[in-house]
Design a protein around this motif. Structure first.
Motif, short mmCIF file in Angstrom:
data_model
loop_
_atom_site.label_atom_id
_atom_site.label_comp_id
_atom_site.label_asym_id
_atom_site.label_seq_id
_atom_site.Cartn_x
_atom_site.Cartn_y
_atom_site.Cartn_z
N VAL A 33 0.83 -1.21 0.00
CA VAL A 33 0.00 0.00 0.00
C VAL A 33 0.86 1.26 0.00
CG1 VAL A 33 -1.97 -1.13 1.09
CG2 VAL A 33 -0.26 0.01 2.52
N GLY A 34 2.17 1.10 -0.14
CA GLY A 34 3.06 2.26 -0.20
C GLY A 34 3.47 2.76 1.17
N PRO A 35 4.43 3.68 1.21
CA PRO A 35 4.88 4.25 2.49
C PRO A 35 3.79 5.12 3.12
CG PRO A 35 5.91 5.38 0.65
CD PRO A 35 5.18 4.23 0.06
N HIS A 36 3.56 4.93 4.41
CA HIS A 36 2.51 5.70 5.09
C HIS A 36 2.79 5.75 6.59
CE1 HIS A 36 1.24 1.49 5.43
NE2 HIS A 36 0.54 1.85 6.48
N ILE A 37 1.98 6.55 7.28
CA ILE A 37 2.11 6.73 8.73
C ILE A 37 0.76 6.47 9.39
CG2 ILE A 37 2.63 8.37 10.60
CD1 ILE A 37 4.43 9.87 8.60
N ASP A 38 0.76 5.65 10.43
CA ASP A 38 -0.45 5.42 11.22
C ASP A 38 -0.31 6.13 12.56
OD1 ASP A 38 -1.77 3.68 9.38
OD2 ASP A 38 -0.40 2.08 9.97
N ALA B 246 -7.60 7.13 -2.24
CA ALA B 246 -7.96 6.07 -1.30
C ALA B 246 -6.82 5.67 -0.37
CB ALA B 246 -8.45 4.85 -2.07
N LEU B 247 -5.60 6.14 -0.65
CA LEU B 247 -4.44 5.78 0.16
C LEU B 247 -3.72 7.04 0.62
CD1 LEU B 247 -2.98 2.96 -2.13
CD2 LEU B 247 -4.30 2.61 -0.04
N ARG B 248 -3.45 7.14 1.91
CA ARG B 248 -2.70 8.28 2.44
C ARG B 248 -1.23 7.91 2.50
NH1 ARG B 248 -5.15 11.66 7.25
NH2 ARG B 248 -3.51 13.00 6.39
N GLN B 249 -0.52 8.16 1.44
CA GLN B 249 0.88 7.81 1.33
C GLN B 249 1.77 9.03 1.57
OE1 GLN B 249 0.91 6.31 -2.69
NE2 GLN B 249 0.50 4.22 -2.04
N ILE B 250 3.03 8.74 1.89
CA ILE B 250 4.02 9.81 1.99
C ILE B 250 5.07 9.58 0.89
CG2 ILE B 250 3.66 10.24 4.45
CD1 ILE B 250 6.19 8.58 4.99
N GLU B 251 5.90 10.59 0.66
CA GLU B 251 6.87 10.52 -0.42
C GLU B 251 7.93 9.44 -0.20
OE1 GLU B 251 6.80 11.88 -3.25
OE2 GLU B 251 5.23 13.36 -3.00
N GLY B 252 8.29 9.18 1.03
CA GLY B 252 9.30 8.18 1.33
C GLY B 252 10.05 8.53 2.61
N PRO C 212 6.82 6.13 10.16
CA PRO C 212 6.47 5.72 8.79
C PRO C 212 6.92 4.29 8.53
CG PRO C 212 8.41 7.11 8.76
CD PRO C 212 7.92 7.12 10.17
N HIS C 213 6.16 3.59 7.69
CA HIS C 213 6.51 2.21 7.38
C HIS C 213 5.98 1.80 6.02
CE1 HIS C 213 2.82 2.35 9.82
NE2 HIS C 213 2.38 1.32 9.10
N GLU C 214 6.57 0.74 5.51
CA GLU C 214 6.18 0.23 4.19
C GLU C 214 6.58 -1.24 4.11
OE1 GLU C 214 6.88 1.25 -0.53
OE2 GLU C 214 8.38 1.88 0.94
N ALA C 215 5.74 -2.03 3.45
CA ALA C 215 6.05 -3.43 3.23
C ALA C 215 5.93 -3.76 1.75
CB ALA C 215 5.10 -4.32 4.00
N ILE C 216 6.83 -4.61 1.28
CA ILE C 216 6.78 -5.06 -0.10
C ILE C 216 6.99 -6.56 -0.12
CG2 ILE C 216 7.84 -4.93 -2.40
CD1 ILE C 216 8.72 -2.10 -1.75
#
Length: 198
Positions: free
Chosen positions: A123-128, A161-167, A189-193
């Motif tokens: 879902v890309g890089p994001h912050i919860d 639909a997705l609240r992503q950040i640049e990285g 911030p976190h991201e999974a691939i």
């Protein structure tokens, strides 16, 4: 019944609301309680909140369920993820994963989200802004976690639909295997691939 392979009290003292961490083999003799077919089945139910996120060629798209079984007949081989929210309300095996966490403040507990990803899916890089525990089920997944947000991250708008950040620059960059647990406090911030090489 699932059992931790670590001391919850020591975890709280050292990491809770302080810093992210990966606990290798966090669950003893872990067996994934839900199959990909069951996740797909839940995503076809009218009353269950589900999403299908694709990102082929960096073109992000997110659709909300319920989904028709025809979706699963013509899927690409990479760059998509299926998400089912609150799966613990609909699947007893998933619900049992929450039992060992009952030593934490239960007013903070929301639900258990399950994801099935193919290579390149995420879902890309994001912050919860809440505590996140990731329990790795079948397969392997590479997770990256960055330093806590102090206003230095920029949100992008590749899809509404997705609240992503640049990285971000990772402070954690590891592959999770079945039974591993990743803890992420609010604001990190976190991201999974998913990758065949992980």
């Amino acid at each position: 019944m699932y059992q931790f392979n670590f001391s919850l009290s020591e975890f709280v003292q050292q990491y809770w609301h302080k810093q992210p961490t990966i606990i290798k083999g966090g669950f003893k003799q872990f067996i994934d309680p839900i199959s990909p077919e069951e996740i797909a089945g839940l995503s076809m139910e009218e009353e269950i909140d589900s999403r299908f996120v694709s990102n082929l060629n960096d073109e992000w798209n997110a659709e909300h369920g319920p989904f028709d079984e025809t979706l699963f007949e013509n899927l690409a081989s990479s760059h998509w993820q299926l998400i089912v929210q609150a799966a613990n309300h609909w699947h007893q095996g998933v619900a049992s994963i929450a039992e060992p966490f009952k030593g934490l403040p239960q007013w903070l507990f929301d639900d258990i989200m399950v994801c099935y990803s193919v290579e390149g899916g995420g879902v890309g890089p994001h912050i919860d802004q809440y505590d996140v525990f990731i329990v790795q089920g079948q397969g392997k997944r590479r997770w990256k976690v960055g330093a806590k947000d102090k206003g230095q991250y920029t949100e992008n708008h590749r899809t509404a639909a997705l609240r992503q950040i640049e990285g971000f620059d990772p402070i954690i960059d590891q592959v999770l295997e079945p039974g591993d647990i990743l803890y992420i406090p609010p604001g990190f911030p976190h991201e999974a691939i998913r990758s065949s090489q992980a």
